[in-house]
Design a protein around this motif. Structure first.
Motif, PDB file in Angstrom:
ATOM      1  N   GLU A 142       0.745  -1.209  -0.115  1.00 54.71           N
ATOM      2  CA  GLU A 142       0.195   0.180  -0.021  1.00 54.71           C
ATOM      3  C   GLU A 142       0.874   1.328   0.002  1.00 54.71           C
ATOM      4  OE1 GLU A 142      -2.682  -0.372   3.295  1.00 54.71           O
ATOM      5  OE2 GLU A 142      -4.067  -1.897   2.344  1.00 54.71           O
ATOM      6  N   THR A 143       1.938   1.031   0.618  1.00 58.35           N
ATOM      7  CA  THR A 143       2.948   2.312   0.627  1.00 58.35           C
ATOM      8  C   THR A 143       3.482   2.656  -0.633  1.00 58.35           C
ATOM      9  OG1 THR A 143       3.524   1.967   2.987  1.00 58.35           O
ATOM     10  CG2 THR A 143       5.055   3.387   1.564  1.00 58.35           C
ATOM     11  N   LEU A 144       3.851   1.529  -1.441  1.00 62.76           N
ATOM     12  CA  LEU A 144       4.389   1.611  -2.834  1.00 62.76           C
ATOM     13  C   LEU A 144       3.117   2.150  -3.743  1.00 62.76           C
ATOM     14  CD1 LEU A 144       6.148  -1.708  -3.245  1.00 62.76           C
ATOM     15  CD2 LEU A 144       7.302   0.609  -2.982  1.00 62.76           C
ATOM     16  N   LEU A 145       2.100   1.804  -3.499  1.00 66.21           N
ATOM     17  CA  LEU A 145       0.885   2.214  -4.305  1.00 66.21           C
ATOM     18  C   LEU A 145       0.603   3.589  -4.028  1.00 66.21           C
ATOM     19  CD1 LEU A 145      -1.294  -1.028  -4.345  1.00 66.21           C
ATOM     20  CD2 LEU A 145       0.159  -0.166  -6.285  1.00 66.21           C
ATOM     21  N   ASP A 146       0.573   3.940  -2.905  1.00 63.27           N
ATOM     22  CA  ASP A 146       0.343   5.445  -2.411  1.00 63.27           C
ATOM     23  C   ASP A 146       1.394   6.254  -3.059  1.00 63.27           C
ATOM     24  OD1 ASP A 146      -2.209   4.907  -1.030  1.00 63.27           O
ATOM     25  OD2 ASP A 146      -0.998   5.015   0.939  1.00 63.27           O
ATOM     26  N   ALA A 147       2.538   6.022  -3.089  1.00 64.72           N
ATOM     27  CA  ALA A 147       3.535   6.782  -3.711  1.00 64.72           C
ATOM     28  C   ALA A 147       3.597   6.831  -5.182  1.00 64.72           C
ATOM     29  CB  ALA A 147       5.092   6.144  -3.284  1.00 64.72           C
ATOM     30  N   ALA A 148       3.132   5.590  -5.881  1.00 63.87           N
ATOM     31  CA  ALA A 148       3.154   5.557  -7.280  1.00 63.87           C
ATOM     32  C   ALA A 148       1.743   6.637  -7.634  1.00 63.87           C
ATOM     33  CB  ALA A 148       3.034   4.138  -7.811  1.00 63.87           C
ATOM     34  N   ALA A 149       1.004   6.374  -6.963  1.00 65.84           N
ATOM     35  CA  ALA A 149      -0.146   7.216  -7.305  1.00 65.84           C
ATOM     36  C   ALA A 149       0.040   8.790  -7.158  1.00 65.84           C
ATOM     37  CB  ALA A 149      -1.622   6.879  -6.433  1.00 65.84           C
ATOM     38  N   GLN A 159      -6.708   3.123  -6.015  1.00 62.33           N
ATOM     39  CA  GLN A 159      -7.400   4.231  -5.823  1.00 62.33           C
ATOM     40  C   GLN A 159      -8.878   3.998  -6.024  1.00 62.33           C
ATOM     41  OE1 GLN A 159      -4.936   6.487  -9.396  1.00 62.33           O
ATOM     42  NE2 GLN A 159      -5.038   8.132  -7.792  1.00 62.33           N
ATOM     43  N   VAL A 160      -9.266   3.103  -6.815  1.00 66.91           N
ATOM     44  CA  VAL A 160     -10.816   2.771  -6.737  1.00 66.91           C
ATOM     45  C   VAL A 160     -11.364   2.454  -5.519  1.00 66.91           C
ATOM     46  CG1 VAL A 160     -12.558   1.138  -7.547  1.00 66.91           C
ATOM     47  CG2 VAL A 160     -10.940   2.360  -9.171  1.00 66.91           C
ATOM     48  N   GLU A 161     -10.398   1.418  -4.677  1.00 68.73           N
ATOM     49  CA  GLU A 161     -10.920   1.118  -3.381  1.00 68.73           C
ATOM     50  C   GLU A 161     -10.735   2.501  -2.516  1.00 68.73           C
ATOM     51  OE1 GLU A 161     -12.484  -1.666  -2.493  1.00 68.73           O
ATOM     52  OE2 GLU A 161     -12.334  -2.014  -4.641  1.00 68.73           O
ATOM     53  N   ALA A 162      -9.893   3.262  -2.448  1.00 67.87           N
ATOM     54  CA  ALA A 162      -9.604   4.300  -1.547  1.00 67.87           C
ATOM     55  C   ALA A 162     -10.637   5.425  -1.843  1.00 67.87           C
ATOM     56  CB  ALA A 162      -8.359   5.225  -1.896  1.00 67.87           C
ATOM     57  N   CYS A 163     -11.257   5.783  -3.129  1.00 66.16           N
ATOM     58  CA  CYS A 163     -12.502   6.457  -3.293  1.00 66.16           C
ATOM     59  C   CYS A 163     -13.642   5.979  -2.690  1.00 66.16           C
ATOM     60  CB  CYS A 163     -12.554   6.655  -4.581  1.00 66.16           C
ATOM     61  SG  CYS A 163     -11.560   8.027  -5.747  1.00 66.16           S
ATOM     62  N   ASP A 168     -19.155  -0.115 -10.881  1.00 63.92           N
ATOM     63  CA  ASP A 168     -19.528  -1.112  -9.674  1.00 63.92           C
ATOM     64  C   ASP A 168     -19.104  -0.434  -8.469  1.00 63.92           C
ATOM     65  OD1 ASP A 168     -20.881  -2.626 -11.693  1.00 63.92           O
ATOM     66  OD2 ASP A 168     -19.505  -4.259 -11.308  1.00 63.92           O
ATOM     67  N   ARG A 169     -17.979  -0.118  -8.325  1.00 65.73           N
ATOM     68  CA  ARG A 169     -17.471   0.481  -6.927  1.00 65.73           C
ATOM     69  C   ARG A 169     -17.879   2.048  -6.613  1.00 65.73           C
ATOM     70  NH1 ARG A 169     -17.040  -1.053  -2.891  1.00 65.73           N
ATOM     71  NH2 ARG A 169     -15.195  -0.879  -2.009  1.00 65.73           N
ATOM     72  N   LEU A 170     -17.810   2.844  -7.707  1.00 61.62           N
ATOM     73  CA  LEU A 170     -17.821   4.356  -7.497  1.00 61.62           C
ATOM     74  C   LEU A 170     -19.079   5.017  -7.734  1.00 61.62           C
ATOM     75  CD1 LEU A 170     -14.265   5.453  -8.475  1.00 61.62           C
ATOM     76  CD2 LEU A 170     -15.181   4.594  -6.297  1.00 61.62           C
ATOM     77  N   VAL A 171     -20.147   4.341  -8.562  1.00 61.31           N
ATOM     78  CA  VAL A 171     -21.090   5.031  -8.773  1.00 61.31           C
ATOM     79  C   VAL A 171     -22.036   4.991  -7.727  1.00 61.31           C
ATOM     80  CG1 VAL A 171     -23.513   4.984 -10.193  1.00 61.31           C
ATOM     81  CG2 VAL A 171     -21.024   4.861 -11.281  1.00 61.31           C
ATOM     82  N   PRO A 172     -22.131   3.993  -7.005  1.00 61.67           N
ATOM     83  CA  PRO A 172     -23.161   4.071  -5.714  1.00 61.67           C
ATOM     84  C   PRO A 172     -22.658   4.790  -4.509  1.00 61.67           C
ATOM     85  CG  PRO A 172     -22.686   1.590  -6.643  1.00 61.67           C
ATOM     86  CD  PRO A 172     -21.717   2.523  -7.286  1.00 61.67           C
ATOM     87  N   VAL A 173     -21.315   5.046  -4.669  1.00 61.92           N
ATOM     88  CA  VAL A 173     -20.697   5.681  -3.618  1.00 61.92           C
ATOM     89  C   VAL A 173     -21.055   7.298  -3.816  1.00 61.92           C
ATOM     90  CG1 VAL A 173     -18.439   6.694  -2.630  1.00 61.92           C
ATOM     91  CG2 VAL A 173     -18.821   4.635  -3.086  1.00 61.92           C
TER      92      VAL A 173
END
Length: 202
Positions: free
Chosen positions: A30-37, A81-85, A140-145
Motif C-alpha cells: 500500500e505504501t508503494l501504491l500510495d507513492a506511485a499514485a 485508487q478505486v478502493e480508496a475512493c 460498480d464500486r464508485l457510482v453507488p458511492v
C-alpha cells in the motif's frame, strides 16, 4: 510477495507468526501504491520508477519485485485508487461539516484517480477486454458511492435532487480530458465550479 518460511503446512505458532508478516507485506504494498499514485498524479504514468521508489523510501528493486512491469504497477494503482475512493465516501460524510463539503472533497479524490485512469487507457490500448473489465469494476464500486453523496446533499437541501451520479462523474471526467496538454487549463478549478453549481439557489 512471498514471505519465506510462512507458506506451507503446520499450525499453532507457525500459523500465528505468519499473520503479522502478511499484514506487513500488505502495508508495504500500500505504501508503494500510495507513492506511485502521488507521482502519477503530478508527473504522469510514465514517471521514472526511481522517483516512485524515492517517494516510497525503498529501492527500485523492491518495486520490480512487487510489480514486474509498468502495466502491472499502473493497474495496481488503478485498483488501489478505486478502493480508496470507495472507502472515502462514507468516511467523508461522517467527518465533513456538510454533505456538500463531503461531495466536494470526494470529487477531488476522483479527479486524482482520473489522471491515472487516462494513463491506464494508453497502457492497455492493445488489451480492450482487460480495460473493459477494469472499467466495469470502477463503475460498480464508485457510482453507488457518488450516488450516496449526492443523495445526502439533496436530502440536506444543499443541492438540486435531479443529478445522476453517472452523469456527474462523466461530466467531471470530460473536464479532466486533455488537462495535461495545456498548462493554462485548470481542470480542477472547473470541476470546483461544477460542484459549486449544484447548490440550490437561496
Amino acid at each position: 510477495m512471498s514471505d519465506g518460511g510462512t507458506v506451507g503446512g503446520g499450525d499453532g505458532e507457525s500459523g500465528r507468526a505468519a499473520r503479522p508478516k502478511r499484514a506487513d507485506a500488505r502495508r508495504n504494498e500500500e505504501t508503494l501504491l500510495d507513492a506511485a499514485a502521488a507521482i502519477f498524479v503530478t508527473a504522469g504514468v510514465e514517471a521514472p520508477v526511481r522517483d516512485i521508489a524515492a517517494k516510497a523510501g525503498v529501492g527500485t528493486g523492491t518495486i520490480y519485485r512487487h510489480f514486474p512491469t509498468r502495466a502491472d504497477l499502473i493497474i495496481a494503482v488503478y485498483r488501489h485508487q478505486v478502493e480508496a475512493c470507495a472507502e472515502a465516501g462514507p468516511a467523508l460524510l461522517a467527518s465533513s461539516p456538510t454533505p456538500h463539503a463531503a461531495l466536494g472533497q470526494w470529487i477531488n479524490l476522483f479527479v486524482d484517480f482520473l489522471v491515472t485512469k487516462h494513463g491506464l487507457a494508453a497502457v492497455l490500448q492493445s488489451d480492450a477486454a482487460g480495460f473493459d473489465t477494469l472499467h466495469a469494476y470502477f463503475l460498480d464500486r464508485l457510482v453507488p458511492v457518488c450516488g450516496r453523496l449526492l443523495e445526502a446533499a439533496a436530502d440536506a437541501g444543499e443541492i438540486r435532487s435531479d443529478m445522476d451520479a453517472i452523469v456527474l462523474m462523466r461530466g467531471v471526467g470530460n473536464l479532466c480530458i486533455g488537462a495535461d496538454a495545456d498548462p493554462r487549463y485548470d481542470a480542477r478549478r472547473l470541476v470546483e465550479l461544477l460542484i459549486a453549481g449544484l447548490r440550490r439557489s437561496a
